[in-house]
Design a protein around this motif. Structure first.
Motif, PDB file in Angstrom:
ATOM      1  N   THR A 211       0.856  -1.180   0.000  1.00 47.56           N
ATOM      2  CA  THR A 211       0.000   0.000   0.000  1.00 47.56           C
ATOM      3  C   THR A 211       0.893   1.231   0.000  1.00 47.56           C
ATOM      4  N   LEU A 232       0.537  -2.112  -6.250  1.00 46.33           N
ATOM      5  CA  LEU A 232      -0.020  -1.462  -5.069  1.00 46.33           C
ATOM      6  C   LEU A 232      -1.499  -1.782  -4.943  1.00 46.33           C
ATOM      7  N   ILE A 233      -1.983  -1.775  -3.708  1.00 44.71           N
ATOM      8  CA  ILE A 233      -3.408  -1.940  -3.450  1.00 44.71           C
ATOM      9  C   ILE A 233      -3.829  -0.887  -2.427  1.00 44.71           C
ATOM     10  N   GLY A 234      -5.141  -0.869  -2.127  1.00 45.03           N
ATOM     11  CA  GLY A 234      -5.646   0.052  -1.119  1.00 45.03           C
ATOM     12  C   GLY A 234      -6.010   1.391  -1.709  1.00 45.03           C
ATOM     13  N   SER A 237      -4.427   7.918   0.336  1.00 42.94           N
ATOM     14  CA  SER A 237      -4.693   8.677   1.549  1.00 42.94           C
ATOM     15  C   SER A 237      -5.033  10.127   1.228  1.00 42.94           C
ATOM     16  N   LEU A 256      -5.410   0.233  -6.947  1.00 48.49           N
ATOM     17  CA  LEU A 256      -5.900   1.259  -6.028  1.00 48.49           C
ATOM     18  C   LEU A 256      -7.415   1.367  -6.083  1.00 48.49           C
TER      19      LEU A 256
END
Length: 1017
Positions: A211, A232-234, A237, A256
């Motif tokens: 992440t 990447l994941i999540g 922010s 993402l």
């Protein structure tokens, strides 16, 4: 400088005398840095680019060398980029005590991470990108000088983790780790590098997926964050939007999710944003203060809502990509007036309303793509007002009116696609003859007019079906020399089909069905050598069907139904046996060719009362000659003959069972002593494999034996059997040992996995993972596609994205063999039949029976004989039997040409191979686009296909020294896979920088799944 022998014995007397003679001794450098540089030159194998480095009594001479930066007499900067260094970095480099800058990028430096640099205590700048470094980044990388501010390790083959110790380099302001093979963890501690301004870690496969660490919000000085395809994941922010200095953000091609941070477009310094190919949802933030934005790419997500009105205030915006989302509403009117806008891509959304009429009026608009939406009204009239427009792609809308008149004198125009709208009127004057136009697709509208006698020289695809065009087919159509596809179904064309139409030798598809054509078909159609599809149904054509139709070598689809054809069906059509045939509703007579009496054609001959067949056929009577002259035979004779036949059959069966039973064990080798050597955990034994070596399981044969597909506990394995003669040939024995030696030691996702080997005294078996889609050649050449595939898959055409994916995978495998194994491995028989495909069309290099391990990197190995396949063999290999990695590069170049042209390796013309044909095609000044595979040639892929075609030509250079390395080939293909929409440099320029095509002109077109023109200059 005179070098003395490295022995302790006194030098010879004559040497001493020479050393005492004034002016004969070569000047010795008086500066220690100059001495170090000259030693460094020798350590780097004296590259020609440094030939001007020479010993001098002048203590500052070295400071004038262009690669050197000095402060006083001391070397502070060393720039040796792209000078063909092939050796490791020697420790003596740190004898340059004041060195602060070191650039060794774009070389061929092998080996692990150069820990020798730990001793260069003043280094502030290190660039070793674009080399052949392998292995892990060491856990003590923080031993690099603490003053280091710039570190570039990109475009190498580093694996494993990015070590947390890298955060010990607290002065780092720029860190580049992109395009490696990192497959370990991603350190959240990178957020502790608070001086970091640029961070690029994209195109790696971190595992488990990482992440974006919350600690990144501490990077207050960050101006560039680039993490494309970094696994990447999540979500992103919201705090990331607090990085006020951010100028460049690339988080594309990851996993993402969630919303785009609401404050992201409030970052006033932001110039480029790439978030494409993720799973982002929600609205695009409506509050926009980043008025310096030049590029916005949010394509291929699940975004909803409207395009922010604030986009109309982005006066520096050049490229906007929002395609493949679920956006709705209208385009802000102000966007049409943006003075810098060159490229707008909004296709495949739910947008509606009228298009802003100012598009093209105030900016140098090059690409306008709004297809697959719900737009109404007219196309903007001034799309080509500045004369640089390359493409209009607006199909699948509800547009009305005519085409903009500015398109009629738009000499830059390449593509017009406006099919499936409600457009009407005549085409603008001059559009047909526009010099650079390659594709005109305007079908399913209400256009009127007649066909011109002349068209632009580059126009190769014309689709005008389902309109209101009328008049005759012009005789001057013979000048449409580059036409490959002409689809004009369901118009009002009338009159005869002129003989001149048959002169179009590049014509691949001709659809004239549903018109009012009459008269006879031209009898001489032999020039249609490229024709694969011909549909003339629903006209008023008369006379006999020309026999030449059955002689067209590539014809697979023929529909002449609902005309007035008479006479017999030419027997040549029966010999051709097209995949799809419809001759229904004519006045044909006589017998159907026996080859066509097949259930596949049971709907092909309806409503032809004069036709007959030997066998019962739907809608066709039985030919009388079948029952004529039949002699009567007595029942007793029939009984006697039948009894004899049954007895003979039973005896034959019993004898066959006896023979099979006695020989089955010998044939399967069950009587032999077998040895199984496994290279991983197995869920089967040798008996499982041996008992299944039957003819029913054979899926292929090669020069050294058969290949079987064998079921094992619900799955399959592939077994290669290398003969079973009593005495195994020594050459075959060597092949077996070579394959075992290589495949049992290498592990790579793009090299076929060897599970085990099974051997006896006179038989050898290799057990591999089974790959569902078999070999690449079966997909490129339809007749070889696996027969066990479903009908829908069997007729599947391998599209360009899949072909490029296959090319990248195969290049990765060969790159690993050439650059990441020690010693390097060459394959010697790279070809499309040795590239296997799994269910996802991932490529794996196979068949190492001819592979050889090089004795020493870069030195050719002589082999006793030339082995390989015609069309793939490098010229020097065939004449000198000298072997190095460049013969694989040549063969892979042929595979690239196969992928991009659809031709076979030996299929150039009657005298040449594919590689020779491709070279001559370019040298004769022919357009590259003419060489591309018509089955997959779409405007959106033109640039990629052209670049790969050029790359294939470069790889097949006659001189090995002119061919790129596999690592360079892979880098070009990767750039094709991640085109300019990802913010990378123009791949066309990268290809053109290689030998042969240097300084040549090139056009650019990138891809998307919808077949649109995505990016063109």
């Amino acid at each position: 400088m005179i070098k003395t022998p490295p022995s302790s014995s006194p030098p010879p007397l004559h040497t001493l005398l020479l050393l005492t003679i004034p002016f004969l001794v070569i000047s010795q450098p008086t500066n220690p840095d100059q001495t170090t540089l000259l030693r460094l030159k020798l350590a780097f194998s004296d590259p020609p680019a440094l030939s001007h480095w020479a010993s001098s009594a002048n203590s500052t001479a070295h400071c004038s060398w262009p690669e050197i930066t000095c402060s006083g007499n001391s070397v502070t900067g060393l720039t040796l980029s792209n000078i063909n260094i092939t050796t490791q970095i020697p420790p003596l480099i740190c004898n340059l005590n004041n060195l602060t800058l070191l650039d060794l990028s774009y070389n061929y430096i092998p080996g692990p991470f150069p820990t020798v640099l730990y001793n260069c205590t003043h280094l502030q700048y290190i660039d070793i990108s674009q080399n052949y470094f392998v292995g892990f980044i060491p856990d003590d990388i923080d031993r690099l000088p603490p003053v280091l501010s710039y570190l570039n390790l990109g475009y190498n083959n580093f694996t494993g983790n990015v070590p947390p110790a890298i955060t010990g380099l607290r002065q780092l302001s720029q860190l580049y780790l992109e395009h490696n093979l990192f497959n370990g963890s991603f350190p959240a501690e990178l957020g502790n590098l608070t001086n970091l301004e640029v961070l690029q870690v994209g195109f790696n496969e971190f595992s488990p997926p990482a992440t974006i660490p919350p600690s990144f919000t501490q990077l207050k000085k960050l101006t560039q964050l680039s993490m494309p395809a970094a696994n990447l994941i999540g979500g992103i922010s919201e705090d990331l939007a607090n990085l006020a200095g951010m100028e460049f953000l690339d988080l594309s091609e990851n996993g993402l999710t969630g919303n785009i941070p609401s404050g992201l477009l409030l970052l006033k310094n932001l110039t480029e944003v790439y978030l494409y190919k993720n799973y982002l949802v929600g609205d695009i933030p409506q509050s926009i203060e980043a008025l310096n934005l030049i590029v916005i790419d949010l394509s291929e997500n699940n975004l909803t809502g409207k395009i922010p009105d604030g986009f109309g205030n982005l006066t520096r915006l050049s490229r906007l990509s929002l395609f493949f989302n679920q956006l709705s509403g209208e385009i802000p009117v102000g966007m049409g007036k943006l003075p810098s806008l060159t490229d707008i891509r909004l296709f495949n959304n739910n947008l509606s309303g009228e298009l802003p009429l100012d598009f093209g009026r105030f900016s140098m608009l090059e690409s306008f793509q709004v297809s697959s939406n719900g737009f109404v009204g007219a196309l903007p009239e001034d799309l080509c007002a500045k004369g640089v427009l390359l493409g209009v792609v607006a199909f699948d809308n509800k547009l009305t009116g005519g085409l903009p008149k500015s398109l009629g004198n738009c000499s830059s125009l390449l593509v017009v696609r406006v099919e499936r709208n409600r457009l009407s009127g005549e085409l603008p004057d001059g559009l047909w003859t526009t010099l650079n136009l390659t594709q005109l697709t305007i079908s399913d509208n209400a256009f009127v007019g007649q066909l011109p006698s002349e068209i632009g020289a580059n126009l190769s695809l014309v689709e005008i079906g389902n309109n209101n065009f009328s008049g005759g087919i012009p005789v001057g159509m013979s000048s449409w020399t580059n036409l490959g596809v002409f689809k004009a179904s369901n118009n009002f064309f009338s009159g005869a089909i002129p003989q001149e139409l048959t002169q179009l030798s590049f014509l691949n598809i001709l659809l004239l069905d549903g018109n009012q054509l009459s008269g006879h078909l031209p009898s001489d159609i032999i020039s249609w050598t490229s024709l694969t599809s011909l549909n003339l149904s629903r006209n008023q054509l008369t006379g006999q069907i020309p026999s030449g139709i059955g002689l067209l070598p590539g014809l697979t689809y023929l529909d002449l139904s609902e005309n007035e054809f008479s006479g017999q069906i030419p027997p040549e059509i029966g010999l051709r046996r097209p995949t799809s045939l419809n001759l229904s509703s004519n006045s044909l007579t006589g017998r159907i060719p026996v080859e066509l009496e097949n259930p596949v054609f049971d709907r092909s001959f309806l409503n032809n009362p004069g036709l007959c067949a030997y066998n019962a056929f739907p809608g066709v009577s039985v030919c009388r000659s079948q029952s004529r002259g039949t002699a009567k035979v007595s029942p007793e004779f029939v009984i006697i003959v039948s009894t004899i036949a049954v007895v003979a059959f039973l005896m034959a069966v019993l004898f066959s069972l006896y023979v099979l039973r006695s020989h089955r064990r010998r044939k399967l080798g069950l009587h032999l002593s077998w040895k199984l050597t496994s290279f991983q955990r197995l869920n089967f034994t040798e008996s499982t494999i041996l008992k299944s070596l039957t003819e029913n399981n054979v899926i292929g044969t090669g020069g050294s034996g058969k290949v079987y597909r064998i079921p094992v506990k619900g799955e399959f394995v592939a077994v290669k059997k290398i003969w079973n003669n009593k005495k195994l040939d020594q050459n075959l024995e060597r092949e077996f040992l070579a394959e075992i030696q290589i495949l049992s030691t290498i592990r790579h996702a793009n090299i076929v996995k060897l599970m085990c080997c099974i051997s006896s005294d006179n038989s050898k078996l290799l057990v591999y993972q089974y790959l569902e889609n078999r070999s690449l050649d079966r997909w490129l050449q339809g007749k070889k596609r696996p027969s066990n595939l479903s009908a829908s898959v069997h007729h599947f055409v391998l599209d360009w994205p899949k072909r490029l994916h296959i090319a990248v995978g195969a290049a990765r495998g060969l790159c690993y063999m050439h650059h990441d194994t020690s010693p390097p491995i060459i394959h010697r028989d790279v070809k499309s039949s040795n590239i296997l495909l799994d269910s996802e069309f991932n490529a794996k290099i196979a068949d190492f029976g001819l592979a050889r391990v090089l004795v020493k990197n870069g030195e050719p190995t002589t082999v006793s004989c030339v082995a390989g396949s015609f069309g793939y063999i490098a010229p020097e290999y065939a004449t000198t039997t000298k072997v190095n990695e460049k013969i694989d590069v040549y063969s892979f170049g042929v595979v690239l040409l196969e992928l991009v042209t659809g031709r076979e390796a030996g299929e150039g013309d009657e005298h040449t191979s594919l590689a020779e044909w491709a070279w001559r095609h370019v040298q004769d000044g022919n357009p590259v686009v003419d060489a591309l595979d018509e089955e997959i040639k779409e405007p959106c892929y033109m640039h990629e296909m052209s670049s790969v075609f050029k790359l294939g030509i470069i790889c097949t250079g006659t001189l090995p020294s002119t061919r790129p390395s596999m690592k360079e080939v892979l880098q070009v293909l990767l750039r094709c896979s991640h085109p300019l929409s990802s913010g990378e440099k123009n791949v066309g320029s990268e290809v053109d920088s290689l030998p042969l095509l240097k300084n040549s002109k090139h056009e650019r077109a990138s891809e998307n799944d919808n077949g649109d023109l995505v990016s063109i200059v």
